[in-house]
Design a protein around this motif. Structure first.
Motif, short mmCIF file in Angstrom:
data_model
loop_
_atom_site.label_atom_id
_atom_site.label_comp_id
_atom_site.label_asym_id
_atom_site.label_seq_id
_atom_site.Cartn_x
_atom_site.Cartn_y
_atom_site.Cartn_z
N ILE A 150 0.84 -1.19 0.00
CA ILE A 150 0.00 0.00 0.00
C ILE A 150 0.88 1.24 0.00
CG2 ILE A 150 -1.97 -1.09 1.13
CD1 ILE A 150 -1.04 0.08 3.76
N LYS A 151 0.32 2.34 -0.54
CA LYS A 151 1.06 3.61 -0.66
C LYS A 151 0.21 4.76 -0.13
CE LYS A 151 3.46 2.04 -4.85
NZ LYS A 151 3.83 2.38 -6.25
N ASP A 152 0.84 5.93 -0.06
CA ASP A 152 0.15 7.20 0.24
C ASP A 152 -0.55 7.21 1.60
OD1 ASP A 152 0.93 8.13 -2.25
OD2 ASP A 152 -0.87 7.35 -3.23
N CYS A 153 -0.03 6.47 2.56
CA CYS A 153 -0.62 6.50 3.90
C CYS A 153 -0.50 7.88 4.54
CB CYS A 153 0.06 5.47 4.80
SG CYS A 153 -0.20 3.77 4.30
N TYR A 154 0.62 8.56 4.28
CA TYR A 154 0.85 9.86 4.91
C TYR A 154 -0.21 10.87 4.47
CZ TYR A 154 3.70 13.25 7.42
OH TYR A 154 4.15 14.17 8.34
N LYS A 155 -0.73 10.71 3.24
CA LYS A 155 -1.74 11.65 2.74
C LYS A 155 -3.02 11.60 3.57
CE LYS A 155 -0.23 11.91 -2.09
NZ LYS A 155 -0.60 11.69 -3.51
N LEU A 156 -3.27 10.47 4.21
CA LEU A 156 -4.47 10.36 5.04
C LEU A 156 -4.41 11.31 6.23
CD1 LEU A 156 -4.89 6.48 5.05
CD2 LEU A 156 -6.39 8.13 3.93
N LEU A 157 -3.21 11.73 6.61
CA LEU A 157 -3.06 12.63 7.77
C LEU A 157 -3.44 14.06 7.43
CD1 LEU A 157 0.33 11.28 9.18
CD2 LEU A 157 -1.98 10.79 10.01
N LYS A 158 -3.69 14.37 6.15
CA LYS A 158 -4.09 15.74 5.80
C LYS A 158 -5.57 15.98 6.09
CE LYS A 158 -5.36 15.05 0.93
NZ LYS A 158 -5.04 15.37 -0.47
N TYR A 159 -6.33 14.91 6.29
CA TYR A 159 -7.76 15.06 6.55
C TYR A 159 -8.01 15.28 8.04
CZ TYR A 159 -8.22 12.97 1.89
OH TYR A 159 -8.12 12.70 0.55
N GLU A 160 -8.71 16.33 8.37
CA GLU A 160 -9.05 16.59 9.77
C GLU A 160 -9.88 15.45 10.34
OE1 GLU A 160 -11.02 20.32 9.96
OE2 GLU A 160 -9.27 21.50 9.32
N GLN A 161 -10.76 14.91 9.51
CA GLN A 161 -11.64 13.85 9.98
C GLN A 161 -10.87 12.61 10.43
OE1 GLN A 161 -12.14 15.71 7.34
NE2 GLN A 161 -14.08 16.75 7.84
N THR A 162 -9.74 12.35 9.79
CA THR A 162 -8.91 11.22 10.21
C THR A 162 -8.48 11.39 11.65
OG1 THR A 162 -8.05 10.90 7.96
CG2 THR A 162 -6.76 9.96 9.77
N TRP A 163 -8.04 12.59 11.99
CA TRP A 163 -7.57 12.87 13.36
C TRP A 163 -8.73 12.83 14.36
CZ3 TRP A 163 -2.36 14.12 14.50
CH2 TRP A 163 -1.52 14.18 13.38
N PHE A 164 -9.87 13.39 13.96
CA PHE A 164 -11.02 13.40 14.87
C PHE A 164 -11.52 11.98 15.15
CE2 PHE A 164 -12.08 17.86 13.09
CZ PHE A 164 -11.16 18.43 13.95
N LEU A 165 -11.58 11.16 14.10
CA LEU A 165 -12.02 9.77 14.28
C LEU A 165 -11.07 9.01 15.19
CD1 LEU A 165 -13.07 8.84 10.62
CD2 LEU A 165 -14.59 8.96 12.61
N ALA A 166 -9.78 9.27 15.02
CA ALA A 166 -8.78 8.53 15.81
C ALA A 166 -8.75 8.97 17.27
CB ALA A 166 -7.40 8.73 15.18
#
Length: 361
Positions: A24-40
């Motif tokens: 898999i690639k581009d995992c770091y790009k998921l950190l640009k979404y605010e929702q990713t952080w809020f969900l976590a």
């Protein structure tokens, strides 16, 4: 597309790729979404402002190990939780069942139903997993240099500050990864997961089970201890003994004889194996009624633990042995013979110690 949906959709795609053994690639790009952080981080108790401030700090800085080590505790926790959330979403699997405790009749009946046709069992024991081995595996699966660098710092921090969680997290990744091929070739395998052991049941030939065993050992390498045995040999699970009956047509969940020996030693009844009861000198200062209550409470504790055992009646042997120890304790208390101690006990109209099955929940 809703912004919350987008990272979750990307995680689902990554999960499918991992399941098919693709990088898999581009995992770091998921950190640009605010929702990713809020969900976590929704369970951590931090405000949205705190979470966004940490996200911004990561965005504005290179995520080197030196920079990571200089962060405040709150930032470290938020970043670590977010990375672990992503990994959990990618690697989580329904292949590994929840840990089982055998504390209800429903759990016991489920085990009997799932394993009644099993004739071979492979067990994987997951011991201490080194963080370097975990990093090596994740580097093989994730082709994202920046994310892997951050993940390396998170793994180091997690092992240092919460090693039990690190070990559980590492075990789940290793097991879910290595069991993928096994599940692809063998559908609907019954499994039992307890603490650091995963038991997998098979209805097959010895030749086939040996092939699967060699395959697993090859992939697990030095991370896990793997072995197989015929299910005619009992499986010890949560202090129970699970075995097939003589006709190999059903399962029995029993109290192992060894547990009677261990309980007798634990409660200082004496040497159960050789049937040599002993007095408990630590109780002689109490009244006869109190001593009797101590013994009965211990037996009640054992009865509750094994109330669903198919051989529950065997606990009567332990109750009889406890009665002999009780009489010896009373004889020591009054410096008399066991016969005289029995007379004193009868005069007080104390009932014999007993094991009583109560199938309450």
């Amino acid at each position: 597309m809703n912004m919350t949906t987008k990272p979750l959709k990307q995680l689902a795609i990554m999960k499918d790729r991992i399941s098919s053994k693709r990088v898999i690639k581009d995992c770091y790009k998921l950190l640009k979404y605010e929702q990713t952080w809020f969900l976590a981080c929704n369970r951590l108790g931090y405000t949205k402002e705190q979470v966004l401030a940490t996200q911004l700090a990561l965005k504005l800085n290179k995520s080197t190990s030196q920079w990571f080590s200089q962060l405040a505790n709150a930032d470290l926790e938020i970043i670590s939780e977010t990375c672990l959330f992503l990994l959990d979403e990618i690697f989580s699997t329904d292949q590994i069942p929840p840990q089982i405790q055998l504390t209800s009749i429903d759990q016991i009946n489920e085990i009997k139903q799932q394993f009644h046709k099993v004739n071979w069992m492979i067990t994987i024991e997951t011991f201490h997993i080194d963080r370097s081995e975990l990093k090596k595996l994740l580097n093989l699966l994730i082709d994202d240099l920046r994310f892997n660098g951050l993940l390396s710092s998170v793994i180091d921090w997690l092992q240092q500050h919460d090693n039990p969680r690190f070990q559980q997290f590492a075990r789940e990744i290793f097991l879910s990864f290595y069991l993928t091929n096994l599940k692809e070739r063998n559908k609907d395998l019954p499994m039992i997961y307890e603490e650091q052991k995963l038991h997998i049941g098979f209805s097959t030939t010895k030749q086939h089970i040996n092939h699967l065993y060699q395959q697993l050992c090859s992939s697990l390498k030095n991370n896990d201890n793997c072995y197989f045995k015929h299910f005619s040999h009992p499986l010890i699970l949560n202090n129970y003994q699970i075995k097939q009956d003589k006709n190999m047509k059903s399962l029995r969940i029993e109290v192992p004889q060894q547990r009677l020996i261990e309980y007798a030693k634990l409660f200082q009844y004496g040497d159960f194996h050789n049937q040599v009861p002993k007095a408990r000198g630590g109780l002689v200062h109490r009244s006869v009624f109190e001593i009797h209550s101590v013994y009965q409470a211990e037996l009640n504790q054992i009865a509750r633990k094994y109330r669903y055992a198919d051989n529950f009646s065997c606990l009567g042997q332990l109750a009889y042995f406890a009665q002999l120890s009780f009489v010896k304790t009373i004889a020591l208390k009054y410096s008399c013979t066991m016969r005289q101690a029995k007379v004193r006990i009868n005069e007080l109209k104390l009932p014999r110690l007993r094991i009583q099955r109560r199938k309450d929940k």
